[in-house]
Write a protein that holds these residues in place. Structure first.
Motif: not given
Length: 64
Positions: A5-24, A34-37
């Motif tokens: 939810l935080a990733t989606e929130y910031f992404s929608k507001r144009g903030v770049f996010v590094y998102a650590g993901c446990f699953t493929t 957008d704005n998510v790595y």
């Protein structure tokens, strides 16, 4: 769930996010935002943490 939810929130507001993901699956889903790595990350595995750090460090150098 909070991280997603935080990733989606910031992404929608144009903030770049590094998102650590446990699953493929999570990586695949977050690539569409957008704005998510999304990067693979298992916080219980020290080597995974080191590799994730290296990915972020290398990408940050590229962005500056």
């Amino acid at each position: 769930m909070v991280g997603r939810l935080a990733t989606e929130y910031f992404s929608k507001r144009g903030v770049f996010v590094y998102a650590g993901c446990f699953t493929t699956q999570a990586i695949k889903e977050l690539k569409s935002l957008d704005n998510v790595y999304p990067i693979p990350l298992d916080v219980t595995d020290p080597e995974s943490v080191v590799q994730s750090f290296k990915i972020v460090e290398k990408d940050n150098l590229r962005r500056t």
